[in-house]
Design an enzyme around this catalytic site. Sequence first.
Site, short mmCIF file in Angstrom:
data_model
loop_
_atom_site.label_atom_id
_atom_site.label_comp_id
_atom_site.label_asym_id
_atom_site.label_seq_id
_atom_site.Cartn_x
_atom_site.Cartn_y
_atom_site.Cartn_z
N ARG A 1 0.44 -1.25 0.36
CA ARG A 1 0.04 0.20 -0.34
C ARG A 1 1.29 1.36 0.12
NH1 ARG A 1 -2.98 -2.38 3.71
NH2 ARG A 1 -4.40 -3.80 3.81
N ASP B 1 14.90 0.78 -5.70
CA ASP B 1 14.21 -0.37 -5.39
C ASP B 1 13.46 -0.72 -4.06
OD1 ASP B 1 14.15 -3.12 -5.77
OD2 ASP B 1 16.07 -3.74 -4.93
N LEU C 1 15.66 0.51 -11.95
CA LEU C 1 14.76 1.29 -12.37
C LEU C 1 14.88 1.91 -10.98
CD1 LEU C 1 11.41 -0.65 -13.84
CD2 LEU C 1 12.93 1.12 -15.10
N CYS D 1 9.84 -21.16 -19.15
CA CYS D 1 10.22 -20.70 -17.36
C CYS D 1 10.51 -21.87 -16.86
CB CYS D 1 9.00 -20.20 -16.45
SG CYS D 1 9.53 -19.92 -14.81
N CYS E 1 9.99 -18.59 -8.35
CA CYS E 1 11.11 -17.98 -9.22
C CYS E 1 12.34 -18.99 -8.81
CB CYS E 1 10.45 -16.74 -8.95
SG CYS E 1 11.26 -15.44 -10.22
N CYS F 1 18.00 -15.39 -11.60
CA CYS F 1 17.58 -15.73 -13.09
C CYS F 1 17.16 -15.18 -14.12
CB CYS F 1 16.24 -17.15 -12.86
SG CYS F 1 15.87 -18.40 -14.07
N CYS G 1 13.33 -13.81 -24.12
CA CYS G 1 11.94 -12.74 -25.07
C CYS G 1 12.68 -12.11 -26.23
CB CYS G 1 12.70 -12.03 -23.88
SG CYS G 1 11.42 -10.02 -24.08
C1 B12 Z 1 9.97 -8.21 -4.13
C2 B12 Z 1 11.12 -7.85 -6.01
C3 B12 Z 1 11.43 -9.30 -6.56
C4 B12 Z 1 10.82 -10.27 -6.20
C5 B12 Z 1 9.00 -10.75 -5.92
C6 B12 Z 1 8.42 -9.78 -8.16
C7 B12 Z 1 7.87 -9.90 -8.11
N1 B12 Z 1 7.03 -10.28 -9.38
O1 B12 Z 1 7.01 -9.35 -7.63
C8 B12 Z 1 11.50 -11.33 -6.68
C9 B12 Z 1 12.69 -11.90 -6.05
C10 B12 Z 1 10.95 -12.97 -6.97
C11 B12 Z 1 12.22 -10.78 -8.23
C12 B12 Z 1 12.61 -11.53 -8.99
C13 B12 Z 1 13.63 -10.56 -10.16
N2 B12 Z 1 13.65 -8.61 -10.04
CO1 B12 Z 1 12.99 -7.64 -8.97
N3 B12 Z 1 12.12 -6.57 -7.25
C14 B12 Z 1 11.06 -6.57 -6.39
C15 B12 Z 1 11.31 -5.24 -5.88
C16 B12 Z 1 11.63 -5.32 -4.95
C17 B12 Z 1 9.52 -4.87 -5.29
C18 B12 Z 1 8.37 -5.44 -6.67
C19 B12 Z 1 6.64 -5.65 -5.88
O2 B12 Z 1 7.13 -4.27 -6.02
N4 B12 Z 1 6.49 -6.64 -7.08
C20 B12 Z 1 4.89 -6.69 -6.35
C21 B12 Z 1 3.49 -7.51 -7.47
C22 B12 Z 1 2.82 -7.35 -7.60
O3 B12 Z 1 4.58 -6.20 -8.47
P1 B12 Z 1 5.57 -6.98 -9.99
O4 B12 Z 1 5.08 -8.39 -9.83
O5 B12 Z 1 6.12 -6.27 -10.22
O6 B12 Z 1 3.57 -6.66 -10.69
C23 B12 Z 1 3.44 -5.14 -11.77
C24 B12 Z 1 3.31 -5.72 -13.07
O7 B12 Z 1 3.04 -7.45 -13.46
C25 B12 Z 1 2.40 -5.02 -13.02
N5 B12 Z 1 1.09 -6.16 -13.74
C26 B12 Z 1 0.20 -6.37 -13.16
N6 B12 Z 1 -1.44 -7.17 -14.01
C27 B12 Z 1 -0.62 -7.23 -14.92
C28 B12 Z 1 -1.20 -7.42 -16.04
C29 B12 Z 1 -0.68 -8.07 -16.75
C30 B12 Z 1 -1.44 -8.62 -18.05
C31 B12 Z 1 0.74 -7.20 -17.36
C32 B12 Z 1 1.56 -8.11 -17.98
C33 B12 Z 1 1.30 -6.68 -15.74
C34 B12 Z 1 0.47 -6.67 -14.39
O8 B12 Z 1 1.74 -4.58 -12.42
C35 B12 Z 1 2.39 -4.76 -11.18
C36 B12 Z 1 3.07 -4.04 -10.63
O9 B12 Z 1 3.79 -3.06 -10.75
C37 B12 Z 1 11.51 -4.53 -7.07
C38 B12 Z 1 11.86 -3.10 -7.05
C39 B12 Z 1 10.38 -2.17 -6.91
N7 B12 Z 1 10.93 -1.10 -5.90
O10 B12 Z 1 9.22 -1.68 -7.37
C40 B12 Z 1 12.00 -5.11 -7.81
C41 B12 Z 1 12.25 -5.10 -9.61
C42 B12 Z 1 10.80 -5.54 -10.18
N8 B12 Z 1 13.11 -6.74 -9.65
C43 B12 Z 1 13.62 -6.23 -10.68
C44 B12 Z 1 14.41 -7.37 -11.31
C45 B12 Z 1 15.96 -6.88 -12.49
C46 B12 Z 1 14.75 -8.87 -11.18
C47 B12 Z 1 14.84 -10.03 -11.64
C48 B12 Z 1 15.03 -9.56 -12.76
C49 B12 Z 1 16.29 -10.19 -10.90
C50 B12 Z 1 17.10 -11.17 -11.57
N9 B12 Z 1 17.48 -11.47 -12.95
O11 B12 Z 1 17.16 -13.08 -10.57
C51 B12 Z 1 14.03 -10.99 -10.96
C52 B12 Z 1 12.72 -11.31 -12.34
C53 B12 Z 1 11.82 -12.05 -11.87
C54 B12 Z 1 10.27 -11.22 -12.95
N10 B12 Z 1 10.70 -12.09 -13.73
O12 B12 Z 1 9.93 -10.37 -12.30
C55 B12 Z 1 13.84 -4.94 -10.82
C56 B12 Z 1 12.76 -5.35 -12.80
C57 B12 Z 1 13.71 -4.11 -13.52
C58 B12 Z 1 12.47 -4.24 -14.89
N11 B12 Z 1 12.78 -3.64 -16.31
O13 B12 Z 1 11.50 -4.48 -15.23
C59 B12 Z 1 13.08 -4.26 -10.39
C60 B12 Z 1 11.89 -3.49 -10.60
C61 B12 Z 1 14.25 -3.38 -9.48
C62 B12 Z 1 14.51 -2.53 -10.11
N12 B12 Z 1 14.71 -1.44 -9.05
O14 B12 Z 1 15.49 -2.50 -10.36
N13 B12 Z 1 11.65 -9.05 -7.38
#
Ligand code: B12
Length: 391
Positions: free
Chosen positions: A66, A140, A175, A204, A220, A247, A254
């Site tokens: 939130r 981050d 970012l 995956c 993941c 990973c 992609c």
């Molecule tokens: C927690 C976290 C993780 C966790 C959980 C990931 C997750 N899915 O949430 C774990 C440890 C698994 C992880 C992994 C990775 N992470 Co990370 N992580 C974070 C962190 C700290 C918070 C993310 C968060 O709030 N998650 C909450 C969920 C709900 O958000 P989300 O999954 O991102 O969902 C978004 C999209 O899915 C989108 N969405 C929602 N509904 C839908 C529906 C559709 C159809 C689509 C297309 C999208 C969509 O909206 C959501 C909110 O933004 C951020 C930094 C930050 N402050 O944002 C970095 C961040 C996301 N991570 C990053 C990176 C680089 C990675 C990895 C590539 C690292 C690696 N090589 O191992 C992997 C990628 C995994 C993946 N495919 O997501 C980068 C991503 C950069 C980018 N180009 O997108 C970030 C932004 C860090 C940064 N400052 O650069 N991460």
Amino acid sequence: MSRAPSDRSLARELAERVKTEALRVGFHAVGILDAMPFERERRVSLERHSAQYFTGMSWLTADRLRFSSDVSNLVPGARSVVSVALAYGSPREWEGGARGRIARYAWSTDYHAEIKTRLVGVRDLLLATSTDAAAAVSVDTGRVMDRAAAVRAGYGWYGKNAMVLTAGAGSWVLLGEIITNVRLEPDEPLLTWCGSCTRCMDMCPTGAIVAPGTIDARRCISYLTIENRDWIPRALRRGLGAWIFGCDVCQEVCPVNSHAALASGSRAVDPEPRLAEILMLSEPEYRRRFRHTAVMRAGFKGLKRNACVAAGNVGGAEELPALRTLLTDADPCLRGHAAWAMGEIGGTDAIADLNRCGAHEPDERVRDEIACALVVARSRAGRGEIKRGHP
Ligand code: B12
């Protein structure tokens, strides 16, 4: 309230200056968004939290989600956000042998500092606009939804792997933001989408992309090898392949990324270290080798646990001596993962070691791992399969 530019032309002119400066200091992309809460992302992330997808990341609470969906929690009276993307990811050169894989984002020194340092000049430019101006840098740490900001800023779009993709560098970007009470002219979001492509979901190795844009972090590899402080579920271990930190599979497959121009960053870590070396590292060596890099996040034991799994998947005779040592480590998690790896590698030596240690093992969970490893190794031997990696 800030006495910063209030009319549209001033907001546009300042936005242009900010963007020019961000590009000058080396960001691949920059865009500006208004400071309205990320309503959709808040709803989606809370749904995923209820679905337990973030279980294991105790810091990623509903309250934190939130908080991070509204930037005015960081800067009261926030009006604009500058979102930036730093490109990374030089090409991978596979040297062969039993090597672990480290995700590309971790190859250079820790990106948090790298992004923050570059953003200081941009932030100062905003602070200089008036005495009331406020501006904070965020990278981050989960305090702002970085991806949501990048998408609204108009230079990125969500891929089905949940990654933000950009023109030119694909998803190989990290970012960050500046949140400010100064008004800047916002950009328009893009209308780009992956279309019918589902490569990331199909490829995956652990089936973690459960729906387009939805990651079940519990599956993941990035979570399992970085954030996870517990045992890696046995059913997922083979899917980890050689990954020992993070990973990149969903990015490597992609098609947008296959056209991406990779940045040529300096390297602070060996992207594919020999597994035998990692398995034998001492804690001081680990700290020396990985200080100032993202790899520290896995922790010493976490990295060794991951190396055990990778050794079970791609290792052989060369890794057995180190695994044998870990079979008597003080930490049950390391003993358990070493036993699993020895079962996967197999061979008479591994079977003898597992039998010997199993007889004295005090921990029930490790005993169970040893029993399972013996079943695997014996059934391999029964089929006439020899130990992997034997000359
Ligand atoms: C927690 C976290 C993780 C966790 C959980 C990931 C997750 N899915 O949430 C774990 C440890 C698994 C992880 C992994 C990775 N992470 Co990370 N992580 C974070 C962190 C700290 C918070 C993310 C968060 O709030 N998650 C909450 C969920 C709900 O958000 P989300 O999954 O991102 O969902 C978004 C999209 O899915 C989108 N969405 C929602 N509904 C839908 C529906 C559709 C159809 C689509 C297309 C999208 C969509 O909206 C959501 C909110 O933004 C951020 C930094 C930050 N402050 O944002 C970095 C961040 C996301 N991570 C990053 C990176 C680089 C990675 C990895 C590539 C690292 C690696 N090589 O191992 C992997 C990628 C995994 C993946 N495919 O997501 C980068 C991503 C950069 C980018 N180009 O997108 C970030 C932004 C860090 C940064 N400052 O650069 N991460």
